[in-house]
Write an enzyme that holds these catalytic residues in place. Structure first.
Site, PDB file in Angstrom:
ATOM      1  N   ASP A  77       0.820  -1.204   0.000  1.00 20.99           N
ATOM      2  CA  ASP A  77       0.000   0.000   0.000  1.00 20.99           C
ATOM      3  C   ASP A  77       0.857   1.258   0.000  1.00 20.99           C
ATOM      4  OD1 ASP A  77      -2.636  -0.327  -0.383  1.00 20.99           O
ATOM      5  OD2 ASP A  77      -3.235  -0.254   1.718  1.00 20.99           O
ATOM      6  N   ASP A 130     -10.971  -5.827  10.477  1.00 15.38           N
ATOM      7  CA  ASP A 130     -10.942  -7.255  10.772  1.00 15.38           C
ATOM      8  C   ASP A 130     -12.112  -7.661  11.666  1.00 15.38           C
ATOM      9  OD1 ASP A 130      -9.783  -5.644  12.693  1.00 15.38           O
ATOM     10  OD2 ASP A 130      -8.091  -6.969  13.114  1.00 15.38           O
TER      11      ASP A 130
HETATM   12  O1  UPG Z   1      -3.587   1.524   4.691  1.00 15.00           O
HETATM   13  C1  UPG Z   1      -3.079   0.521   5.182  1.00 15.00           C
HETATM   14  C2  UPG Z   1      -2.742   0.429   6.546  1.00 15.00           C
HETATM   15  C3  UPG Z   1      -2.163  -0.724   7.019  1.00 15.00           C
HETATM   16  N1  UPG Z   1      -1.903  -1.769   6.194  1.00 15.00           N
HETATM   17  C4  UPG Z   1      -1.265  -3.005   6.726  1.00 15.00           C
HETATM   18  O2  UPG Z   1      -2.035  -3.505   7.783  1.00 15.00           O
HETATM   19  C5  UPG Z   1      -1.220  -4.223   8.686  1.00 15.00           C
HETATM   20  C6  UPG Z   1      -1.506  -3.836  10.107  1.00 15.00           C
HETATM   21  O3  UPG Z   1      -1.089  -2.528  10.344  1.00 15.00           O
HETATM   22  P1  UPG Z   1      -0.341  -2.099  11.683  1.00 15.00           P
HETATM   23  O4  UPG Z   1       0.092  -0.710  11.536  1.00 15.00           O
HETATM   24  O5  UPG Z   1       0.667  -3.113  12.048  1.00 15.00           O
HETATM   25  O6  UPG Z   1      -1.536  -2.085  12.701  1.00 15.00           O
HETATM   26  P2  UPG Z   1      -1.832  -2.991  13.981  1.00 15.00           P
HETATM   27  O7  UPG Z   1      -2.676  -2.181  14.883  1.00 15.00           O
HETATM   28  O8  UPG Z   1      -0.607  -3.586  14.536  1.00 15.00           O
HETATM   29  O9  UPG Z   1      -2.717  -4.133  13.327  1.00 15.00           O
HETATM   30  C7  UPG Z   1      -3.744  -4.829  14.001  1.00 15.00           C
HETATM   31  O10 UPG Z   1      -4.983  -4.161  13.818  1.00 15.00           O
HETATM   32  C8  UPG Z   1      -5.375  -3.968  12.463  1.00 15.00           C
HETATM   33  C9  UPG Z   1      -6.700  -3.242  12.464  1.00 15.00           C
HETATM   34  O11 UPG Z   1      -7.606  -3.932  13.226  1.00 15.00           O
HETATM   35  C10 UPG Z   1      -5.448  -5.301  11.728  1.00 15.00           C
HETATM   36  O12 UPG Z   1      -5.699  -5.074  10.376  1.00 15.00           O
HETATM   37  C11 UPG Z   1      -4.138  -6.024  11.882  1.00 15.00           C
HETATM   38  O13 UPG Z   1      -4.180  -7.268  11.240  1.00 15.00           O
HETATM   39  C12 UPG Z   1      -3.825  -6.197  13.337  1.00 15.00           C
HETATM   40  O14 UPG Z   1      -2.591  -6.871  13.525  1.00 15.00           O
HETATM   41  C13 UPG Z   1       0.224  -3.936   8.309  1.00 15.00           C
HETATM   42  O15 UPG Z   1       0.771  -5.080   7.699  1.00 15.00           O
HETATM   43  C14 UPG Z   1       0.089  -2.785   7.348  1.00 15.00           C
HETATM   44  O16 UPG Z   1       1.088  -2.799   6.381  1.00 15.00           O
HETATM   45  C15 UPG Z   1      -2.230  -1.691   4.854  1.00 15.00           C
HETATM   46  O17 UPG Z   1      -1.978  -2.629   4.107  1.00 15.00           O
HETATM   47  N2  UPG Z   1      -2.803  -0.556   4.382  1.00 15.00           N
END
Ligand code: UPG
Ligand code: MN
Length: 715
Positions: A135, A429
């Site tokens: 992204d 999610d």
């Molecule tokens: O516009 C975006 C924003 C994030 N991501 C991806 O989403 C994942 C999760 O993002 P992160 O910044 O690590 O957020 P977290 O809060 O750690 O993620 C948790 O919370 C998110 C929202 O509930 C879920 O999507 C994730 O799977 C979950 O691990 C990463 O691989 C990002 O690269 C994208 O692909 N596009």
């Protein structure tokens, strides 16, 4: 002949005890409310009303939390029996989606490790495809994967030959592996690949001389001057092709595909949910495996047999045909010894999923979920192809893939509303899992002893609280919408299942009782005004039971899960800190967004870390470094409790007979003080970079004094 079993589910042995506790505690709550009502009638005041409302919220959250403990199930899988039930040719095709969004916050070297760990799954290669969704639309990430594809030709056969368990090369080489004849060579190649990638990342662009062969160069021509991360065309690069590319031992490789969807800064892209849906469509055109796995870029595979464990459900002839996904709960590799920030989320990831499982299925956690593709494509009219055929790179197929990846493709379709992952919440999610459950789909939890995946958690308190802030903002977007579990959920799912969802979605309201108990007893104490029953009053013992019962139960849950006192203590402390920071802030964000004064944004969590910060984290000291406004209320609470406790003590010591009346208030202030010790330390005792900025300390002290001055009139 009886077919061997692939999985079993057993009720938890603690269920009877849990239910008994719930019954007794519920009776105590009713008695407590009897007293509340009596007080409200006999002496209505701001204090009695405030305490009543706080306890009402606490009781609601307690009651909804009990839905997880009424009937938990433990599941076990037997992948060793798989061969007796199905031939390898009958295994389901698997598309793995790995998401990354920012090459600075999510270092490509780490993403490459995650991807290599799944590319090396113990799974028939012709049935496995790995997609990287970028992204961030970064040429650096594409470059990293071109290098990874070359290294994979050595790494995959090496893992196969020596049956390596850690298939993330970073983890494998970091664990002092046994030395096989090829080990040193492979390690050298790995280090070289890392250096090449890091070099390009540090420089920020891909140079022509880095790319020796022509076709690769063509891929980078898309990164023109107009190409930005918010505005760019679709990029699809097939880096490894399963019926063409072979490893160094002449075995075919799985497919490896780099994908960055088209973006336009005027068209909403719906963050990760949008990336997921675009990838579902593109993979439907290219490989269309009946099963897909979603993975965050920092969640590497820790067990190469995980897809086989999933098949124990999906290939079971007796499994519910409405099983939509198998969730492997989040587990982490980077947590320090006593888990300073309670980042393990033991109760949320290890305990409560078992409880939801029996009502219809655990939450989708965004990563580590294996889906039946059909569950997300119900009533979709998308073009599909037969899976398990080589990717057809003819113009038509690639053209179609580009068309479905376009940012305008979803206009006037049901994508994001009725099909695919659902939009409208920052926790796409949980929202999507919830909507699936509401339409009759089921899910199961699979949590083998050896974690299936291991991820990363933030090392600075601010990053951690900001992440929780985003999650709960997303939860409120669901809980307070027309899809609330208390209304919509109650209608379309098992009510107990809906209660479980409600618990999470309404958690931010916990901030109200936390604030009330952090300020009210203390201010009353300083004004020498008792607000709770005195020690000799029988009602006092009800308070003791409610407090010890709630805290003791959670302590036992921790001990039963094999974690000790310190981890529990840190967890309960964070419970209070989050109650004064992320929760109220998510309520604030939600209000602003619903008033149209702000838009919700998915701030990607920073996964890069520096040595100094890592060292402090390993030592278990709090990281206050950045002057975070999220922490302001935590500091104020710390100061208010300290003042309350000191002045309260003075009063008790000076006037005899006050101790009995003020004991509960003194205890609460004292509990606040004990929990705030790291905050005082950060305010005055530390001199390292992680200490609290002086400006914030002064601000907190001033606000605390104003609070005392302002509320004194009430007593
Ligand atoms: O516009 C975006 C924003 C994030 N991501 C991806 O989403 C994942 C999760 O993002 P992160 O910044 O690590 O957020 P977290 O809060 O750690 O993620 C948790 O919370 C998110 C929202 O509930 C879920 O999507 C994730 O799977 C979950 O691990 C990463 O691989 C990002 O690269 C994208 O692909 N596009
Ligand atoms: Mn993450």
């Amino acid at each position: 002949m009886l077919k061997p079993s692939l999985h079993t589910s057993k009720p938890s042995p603690a269920t009877f005890l849990n239910r008994t506790f719930i019954l007794v505690y519920a009776i105590a709550i009713f008695a407590h409310f009897y007293r509340h009502f009596r007080n409200l009638i006999s002496s209505p005041s701001l204090t009695t009303t405030t305490l009543f409302i706080s306890d009402l919220i606490l009781s609601f959250l307690w009651a909804t939390w009990q839905a997880f403990f009424l009937n938990p199930v433990h599941r076990e899988v037997f992948p060793e029996n798989l061969r007796l039930v199905a031939e390898e040719t009958e295994y389901l095709g698997l598309d793995v989606f790995v998401f990354t969004a920012d090459p600075l916050k999510e270092p490509p070297v780490a993403v490459v490790n995650t991807v290599l760990s799944v590319l090396a799954y113990d799974y028939p290669t012709e049935k496995l495809s790995v997609y990287v969704s970028d992204d961030g639309g970064s040429e650096l990430t594409l470059f990293a994967f071109m290098e990874a594809a070359k290294f994979a030709k050595y790494w995959l056969p090496y893992c196969r030959k020596y049956n390596v368990m850690d298939r993330s090369p970073q983890v494998y080489f970091g664990n002092d592996p046994c030395l096989f004849p090829e080990t040193k060579d492979i390690q050298r190649m790995f280090e070289k690949m890392k250096a090449t990638i890091q070099n390009v990342v540090d420089r920020g662009t891909v140079d022509q001389d880095e790319i020796n062969d022509d076709p690769a160069f063509k891929s980078f021509t898309k990164w023109t001057h107009e190409f930005t991360r918010h505005q760019h065309p679709t990029v699809i690069e097939i880096l490894l092709k399963s019926n063409e590319d072979k490893d160094v031992t002449d075995h075919y490789m799985p497919n490896l595909i780099y994908f960055s969807r088209k973006k336009n800064k005027n068209i909403p892209h719906h963050f990760k949910g949008g990336a997921l849906n675009a990838l579902i469509r593109v993979s439907t055109v290219l490989t269309n495996a009946p099963m897909f796995l979603t993975l965050d870029c920092d969640m590497y595979s820790n067990d190469p047999k995980t897809p086989l464990r999933t098949l124990c459900f999906f290939l079971d002839p007796n499994v519910d045909p409405k099983l939509a996904f198998v969730q492997f709960p989040q587990r982490y590799h980077s947590i320090n010894k006593n888990d300073t920030y309670g980042a393990e989320f033991l109760l949320e990831t290890q305990v409560s999923p078992l409880g939801m499982d029996s009502w219809g299925g655990m939450l989708f956690m965004g990563t580590g979920g294996f889906f039946r593709r059909q569950a997300l494509l119900e009533d979709a009219s998308e073009p599909q192809r037969l899976w398990n055929e080589p990717i057809d790179e003819s113009g038509d197929v690639l053209q179609l893939a580009h068309r479905v990846a376009s940012c305008t493709y979803e206009e006037n379709t049901k994508w994001g509303q009725e099909i695919g992952f659902r939009y409208g919440s920052l926790v796409e999610d949980i929202f999507s899992g919830f909507r699936l459950h509401c339409s009759g789909w089921k899910s199961v939890t699979c949590n083998p002893t050896r974690a299936a995946f291991l991820g990363n958690t933030p090392r600075s308190l601010h990053d951690f609280l900001a992440q929780i802030n985003r999650w709960y903002m997303g939860m409120l977007q669901i809980g307070l919408s027309k899809f609330s579990p208390m209304t919509f959920g109650m209608k379309f799912m098992n009510p107990l299942h809906a209660l479980c969802y409600s618990h999470y979605l309404f958690r931010p309201f916990l901030s109200i009782p936390v604030f009330v108990y952090a300020f009210l007893p203390q201010v009353a104490l300083v004004n020498s005004s008792p607000i709770f029953p005195k020690v000799s009053d029988p009602w006092f013992y009800l308070y003791v039971f409610l407090f010890v019962g709630a805290y003791g139960k959670e302590f036992i849950d921790y001990v039963m899960a094999g974690l000790g006192f310190k981890k529990w203590w840190n967890h309960q402390r964070m419970w209070l800190i989050i109650g004064c920071s992320s929760y109220p802030s998510s309520l604030f964000d939600w209000s602003l967004t619903s008033l149209g004064m702000s838009t919700s944004d998915f701030n990607v969590t920073n996964k890069a870390s520096n040595d100094e910060l890592s060292k402090r984290y390993e030592q278990g000291v709090f990281e206050f470094g950045v002057g975070s406004t999220l922490l302001l209320a935590v500091n104020i609470v710390a100061v208010v409790n300290l003042i309350g406790f000191v002045i309260g003590m003075k009063q008790v010591l000076m006037k005899s007979g006050r101790f009995e009346e003020l004991f509960m208030q003194l205890f609460i202030a004292g509990f606040g003080v004990v929990n705030s010790l790291p905050v005082y330390e950060g305010m005055v005792l530390r001199s390292d970079k992680g200490k609290m900025p002086t400006k914030i300390v002064l601000k907190s002290v001033c606000v605390a004094l104003v609070v005392y001055w302002m509320f004194s009139w009430a007593f």
